[in-house]
Design a protein around this motif. Structure first.
Motif, PDB file in Angstrom:
ATOM      1  N   SER A   7       0.827  -1.201   0.000  1.00 24.81           N
ATOM      2  CA  SER A   7       0.000   0.000   0.000  1.00 24.81           C
ATOM      3  C   SER A   7       0.863   1.253   0.000  1.00 24.81           C
ATOM      4  O   SER A   7       1.912   1.301   0.625  1.00 24.81           O
ATOM      5  N   LEU A   9      -0.537   4.160   1.016  1.00 25.57           N
ATOM      6  CA  LEU A   9      -1.495   5.021   1.684  1.00 25.57           C
ATOM      7  C   LEU A   9      -0.863   6.306   2.199  1.00 25.57           C
ATOM      8  O   LEU A   9      -1.402   7.388   2.021  1.00 25.57           O
ATOM      9  N   HIS A  20      -0.966   1.075  -5.738  1.00 23.97           N
ATOM     10  CA  HIS A  20      -0.200   0.219  -4.845  1.00 23.97           C
ATOM     11  C   HIS A  20       1.064  -0.223  -5.563  1.00 23.97           C
ATOM     12  O   HIS A  20       1.027  -0.666  -6.715  1.00 23.97           O
ATOM     13  N   GLY A  51      -8.689   0.035  -2.551  1.00 25.63           N
ATOM     14  CA  GLY A  51      -8.505   0.698  -1.273  1.00 25.63           C
ATOM     15  C   GLY A  51      -7.448   0.011  -0.430  1.00 25.63           C
ATOM     16  O   GLY A  51      -6.682   0.655   0.278  1.00 25.63           O
ATOM     17  N   ASP A  52      -7.402  -1.315  -0.533  1.00 27.51           N
ATOM     18  CA  ASP A  52      -6.471  -2.084   0.283  1.00 27.51           C
ATOM     19  C   ASP A  52      -6.283  -3.468  -0.332  1.00 27.51           C
ATOM     20  O   ASP A  52      -6.840  -3.775  -1.377  1.00 27.51           O
ATOM     21  N   VAL A  53      -5.507  -4.292   0.347  1.00 28.73           N
ATOM     22  CA  VAL A  53      -5.200  -5.626  -0.162  1.00 28.73           C
ATOM     23  C   VAL A  53      -6.455  -6.505  -0.219  1.00 28.73           C
ATOM     24  O   VAL A  53      -6.549  -7.410  -1.043  1.00 28.73           O
ATOM     25  N   ASP A  55      -9.480  -5.500  -1.212  1.00 30.78           N
ATOM     26  CA  ASP A  55     -10.069  -5.203  -2.519  1.00 30.78           C
ATOM     27  C   ASP A  55      -9.334  -5.976  -3.604  1.00 30.78           C
ATOM     28  O   ASP A  55      -9.939  -6.556  -4.500  1.00 30.78           O
TER      29      ASP A  55
END
Length: 82
Positions: A7, A9, A20, A51-53, A55
């Motif tokens: 990520s 972020l 990512h 949004g993140d791993v 997803d």
């Protein structure tokens, strides 16, 4: 697909960058055959930002994948994996 992501972020919040970082590409995977390399940025899977791993793992379950990758030079590639 044969890639691992990390990520970005903190960078998203500071620089408004998305995506990512691809940190690993499995040898002889479809991703490697299509030219995906560590250091590329995974922007979207099937038209959806990740949004993140979670997803990422959820979207990989689809039978057909369209993956938007950004190369280090800023060029974007749309890859279709069936």
């Amino acid at each position: 697909m044969g890639i691992r992501i990390r990520s970005r972020l903190s960078q998203v919040m500071e620089h408004e960058e998305k995506g990512h970082l691809i940190k690993y590409v499995q040898p002889e995977s479809i991703a490697q055959e299509m030219g995906v390399e560590p250091g590329d940025i995974l922007l979207e899977v099937n038209g959806k930002e990740l949004g993140d791993v979670f997803d990422y793992r959820y979207l990989l379950e689809d039978d057909k994948l369209e993956v938007l990758i950004q190369k280090p030079d800023g060029e974007q590639w749309l890859l279709a994996m069936i």
